[in-house]
Scaffold this motif. Structure first.
Motif, PDB file in Angstrom:
ATOM      1  N   HIS A   1      -9.237 -29.675   6.651  1.00 43.68           N
ATOM      2  CA  HIS A   1     -10.082 -28.500   6.902  1.00 43.68           C
ATOM      3  C   HIS A   1     -11.508 -28.963   7.145  1.00 43.68           C
ATOM      4  N   ASP A   2     -12.240 -28.236   7.999  1.00 43.30           N
ATOM      5  CA  ASP A   2     -13.656 -28.530   8.175  1.00 43.30           C
ATOM      6  C   ASP A   2     -14.485 -27.327   7.750  1.00 43.30           C
ATOM      7  N   VAL A   3     -15.675 -27.605   7.222  1.00 47.00           N
ATOM      8  CA  VAL A   3     -16.600 -26.555   6.801  1.00 47.00           C
ATOM      9  C   VAL A   3     -17.578 -26.330   7.946  1.00 47.00           C
ATOM     10  N   ASN A   4     -17.154 -25.597   8.936  1.00 52.06           N
ATOM     11  CA  ASN A   4     -17.927 -25.400  10.160  1.00 52.06           C
ATOM     12  C   ASN A   4     -17.497 -24.076  10.792  1.00 52.06           C
ATOM     13  N   PRO A   5     -18.037 -22.962  10.321  1.00 51.48           N
ATOM     14  CA  PRO A   5     -17.587 -21.648  10.799  1.00 51.48           C
ATOM     15  C   PRO A   5     -17.785 -21.475  12.293  1.00 51.48           C
ATOM     16  N   ALA A   6     -16.835 -20.826  12.940  1.00 49.38           N
ATOM     17  CA  ALA A   6     -16.910 -20.509  14.372  1.00 49.38           C
ATOM     18  C   ALA A   6     -17.280 -19.042  14.541  1.00 49.38           C
ATOM     19  N   ARG A   7     -17.897 -18.718  15.677  1.00 46.58           N
ATOM     20  CA  ARG A   7     -18.368 -17.361  15.913  1.00 46.58           C
ATOM     21  C   ARG A   7     -17.339 -16.489  16.605  1.00 46.58           C
ATOM     22  N   ARG A   8     -16.367 -17.099  17.252  1.00 47.35           N
ATOM     23  CA  ARG A   8     -15.378 -16.325  18.011  1.00 47.35           C
ATOM     24  C   ARG A   8     -13.979 -16.832  17.720  1.00 47.35           C
ATOM     25  N   THR A   9     -12.990 -15.988  17.977  1.00 42.87           N
ATOM     26  CA  THR A   9     -11.600 -16.356  17.739  1.00 42.87           C
ATOM     27  C   THR A   9     -11.154 -17.381  18.781  1.00 42.87           C
ATOM     28  N   PRO A  10     -10.601 -18.511  18.359  1.00 42.67           N
ATOM     29  CA  PRO A  10     -10.209 -19.571  19.312  1.00 42.67           C
ATOM     30  C   PRO A  10      -8.852 -19.287  19.953  1.00 42.67           C
ATOM     31  N   TRP A  11      -8.815 -18.312  20.832  1.00 38.91           N
ATOM     32  CA  TRP A  11      -7.536 -17.896  21.431  1.00 38.91           C
ATOM     33  C   TRP A  11      -6.887 -19.015  22.230  1.00 38.91           C
ATOM     34  N   VAL A  12      -7.668 -19.808  22.926  1.00 39.62           N
ATOM     35  CA  VAL A  12      -7.095 -20.898  23.734  1.00 39.62           C
ATOM     36  C   VAL A  12      -6.461 -21.949  22.837  1.00 39.62           C
ATOM     37  N   THR A  13      -7.134 -22.288  21.751  1.00 46.76           N
ATOM     38  CA  THR A  13      -6.559 -23.257  20.802  1.00 46.76           C
ATOM     39  C   THR A  13      -5.247 -22.739  20.243  1.00 46.76           C
ATOM     40  N   TYR A  14      -5.218 -21.471  19.848  1.00 46.26           N
ATOM     41  CA  TYR A  14      -3.982 -20.884  19.338  1.00 46.26           C
ATOM     42  C   TYR A  14      -2.877 -20.939  20.399  1.00 46.26           C
ATOM     43  N   ALA A  15      -3.241 -20.595  21.637  1.00 46.18           N
ATOM     44  CA  ALA A  15      -2.246 -20.583  22.716  1.00 46.18           C
ATOM     45  C   ALA A  15      -1.709 -21.989  22.988  1.00 46.18           C
ATOM     46  N   LEU A  16      -2.579 -22.992  22.934  1.00 49.36           N
ATOM     47  CA  LEU A  16      -2.132 -24.372  23.153  1.00 49.36           C
ATOM     48  C   LEU A  16      -1.165 -24.813  22.057  1.00 49.36           C
ATOM     49  N   ILE A  17      -1.448 -24.435  20.821  1.00 56.80           N
ATOM     50  CA  ILE A  17      -0.552 -24.801  19.717  1.00 56.80           C
ATOM     51  C   ILE A  17       0.799 -24.138  19.894  1.00 56.80           C
ATOM     52  N   VAL A  18       0.813 -22.851  20.220  1.00 56.19           N
ATOM     53  CA  VAL A  18       2.078 -22.139  20.431  1.00 56.19           C
ATOM     54  C   VAL A  18       2.850 -22.755  21.587  1.00 56.19           C
ATOM     55  N   ALA A  19       2.163 -23.057  22.688  1.00 58.85           N
ATOM     56  CA  ALA A  19       2.832 -23.636  23.858  1.00 58.85           C
ATOM     57  C   ALA A  19       3.446 -24.982  23.523  1.00 58.85           C
ATOM     58  N   ASN A  20       2.735 -25.808  22.771  1.00 57.29           N
ATOM     59  CA  ASN A  20       3.274 -27.118  22.401  1.00 57.29           C
ATOM     60  C   ASN A  20       4.516 -26.986  21.529  1.00 57.29           C
ATOM     61  N   VAL A  21       4.509 -26.043  20.595  1.00 59.53           N
ATOM     62  CA  VAL A  21       5.674 -25.842  19.736  1.00 59.53           C
ATOM     63  C   VAL A  21       6.862 -25.338  20.549  1.00 59.53           C
ATOM     64  N   VAL A  22       6.625 -24.396  21.443  1.00 60.73           N
ATOM     65  CA  VAL A  22       7.712 -23.842  22.269  1.00 60.73           C
ATOM     66  C   VAL A  22       8.320 -24.919  23.155  1.00 60.73           C
ATOM     67  N   PHE A  23       7.479 -25.721  23.816  1.00 58.24           N
ATOM     68  CA  PHE A  23       7.999 -26.782  24.677  1.00 58.24           C
ATOM     69  C   PHE A  23       8.774 -27.807  23.865  1.00 58.24           C
ATOM     70  N   PHE A  24       8.293 -28.097  22.665  1.00 56.33           N
ATOM     71  CA  PHE A  24       8.995 -29.064  21.823  1.00 56.33           C
ATOM     72  C   PHE A  24      10.391 -28.553  21.467  1.00 56.33           C
ATOM     73  N   LEU A  25      10.493 -27.287  21.091  1.00 55.53           N
ATOM     74  CA  LEU A  25      11.784 -26.726  20.699  1.00 55.53           C
ATOM     75  C   LEU A  25      12.757 -26.652  21.874  1.00 55.53           C
ATOM     76  N   ARG A  26      12.223 -26.616  23.091  1.00 53.65           N
ATOM     77  CA  ARG A  26      13.075 -26.560  24.277  1.00 53.65           C
ATOM     78  C   ARG A  26      13.370 -27.944  24.858  1.00 53.65           C
ATOM     79  N   THR A  27      12.847 -28.982  24.213  1.00 46.20           N
ATOM     80  CA  THR A  27      13.127 -30.343  24.664  1.00 46.20           C
ATOM     81  C   THR A  27      14.496 -30.783  24.162  1.00 46.20           C
ATOM     82  N   PRO A  28      15.365 -31.301  25.010  1.00 43.72           N
ATOM     83  CA  PRO A  28      16.711 -31.695  24.579  1.00 43.72           C
ATOM     84  C   PRO A  28      16.689 -32.690  23.427  1.00 43.72           C
ATOM     85  N   GLY A  29      17.515 -32.422  22.411  1.00 39.99           N
ATOM     86  CA  GLY A  29      17.661 -33.343  21.299  1.00 39.99           C
ATOM     87  C   GLY A  29      16.649 -33.206  20.198  1.00 39.99           C
TER      88      GLY A  29
END
Length: 271
Positions: free
Chosen positions: A6-34
């Motif tokens: 964790h970092d002690v560095n408050p952000a002013r806005r919701t990091p929607w792109v960061t959230y979307a990148l994390i979700v996309a990486n998890v989805v692609f991983f689950l769809r990877t064979p094996g």
């Protein structure tokens, strides 16, 4: 090696792109064979052959990036048998592949749960502040540019390699490099393996400086015997790219605030 949590560095806005990148990486991983059986190790030869074919098509391959051509024979995902036993069948590729575009797709592929979770942890901790500083669109472009610099930097140094290059590590390394430039004094909670996992709060320049130093040493293959299994040079290239791109923004960035009454990044109510 310390583990940031964790970092002690408050952000002013919701990091929607960061959230979307994390979700996309998890989805692609689950769809990877094996990958579904990668935790238990319950992966069949058929799944391994499918994985090889999948990575050959969607991962970035240094030889292809530099010479802009595909190999004549690639795994097709089938299992075959010859005099030496069972193995993966290879044949002419039945598809067209764009090497530059494969860099983009490779940034959403990971080889194991540990690979995925480690990358997403760093993106979760440090990505929100860089997105907050750059804005959503510029942050997404920044992330992509760092990923491309990392992939092509590694490919230039390994132009003859046919090993697939996968993972978001290069792009995330760019995020870390930008964080070091913009928020060097931000406090980061880390776990230090010392008999037990000891929690400490350290400046970002210490945490990220140590991380970059290890990547630089590993990139020369002088610290571990299996250095070739990880593209450490891609991490170095992505980190440096992130630092360079963030330098023009540094004069307008104030040091992060140190709110009172914070413990592990959560505000404590007064008694």
């Amino acid at each position: 090696m310390v583990i940031p949590v964790h970092d002690v560095n408050p952000a002013r806005r919701t990091p929607w792109v960061t959230y979307a990148l994390i979700v996309a990486n998890v989805v692609f991983f689950l769809r990877t064979p094996g990958m579904a059986g990668s935790v238990t190790g319950d992966t069949s030869l058929g799944q391994l052959c499918q994985l090889q074919a999948f990575l050959e098509r969607w991962a970035a391959v240094p030889q292809e990036l530099i010479h802009q051509r595909m190999p004549e024979l690639v795994p097709n995902g089938d299992v075959g048998r010859d005099a030496s036993g069972y193995g993966c069948v290879i044949g002419p590729p039945g598809y067209d592949k764009s090497p530059p575009l494969s860099v983009l797709t490779s940034m959403f592929l990971h080889g194991s749960w540990l690979h995925l979770l480690g990358n997403m942890l760093f993106l979760w901790i440090f990505g929100n502040n860089i997105e907050d500083r750059l804005g959503h669109v510029r942050y997404l472009l920044f992330y992509g540019v760092c990923g491309y610099v990392a992939a092509y930097g590694f490919a230039l140094a390994n132009a003859a390699s046919y090993d697939p290059l996968i993972g978001a590590s290069g792009a995330i390394a760019g995020v870390l490099g930008a964080y070091l430039v913009l928020y060097p004094t931000a406090r980061v909670w880390v776990l230090v393996p010392f008999l037990i996992l000891l929690p400490l709060r350290l400046p970002a320049w210490v945490v990220l400086g140590m991380w970059f130093g290890l990547q630089a040493v590993y990139s020369y293959g002088s610290a571990v015997s299996d250095v070739g299994t990880v593209a450490y040079l891609a991490h170095v290239a992505g980190f440096v790219a992130g630092m360079v791109l963030a330098l023009p923004l540094r004069p307008g960035t104030r040091p992060p605030p140190q709110p009172q009454g914070l413990e592990w990044g959560r505000r404590r109510l007064p008694p």
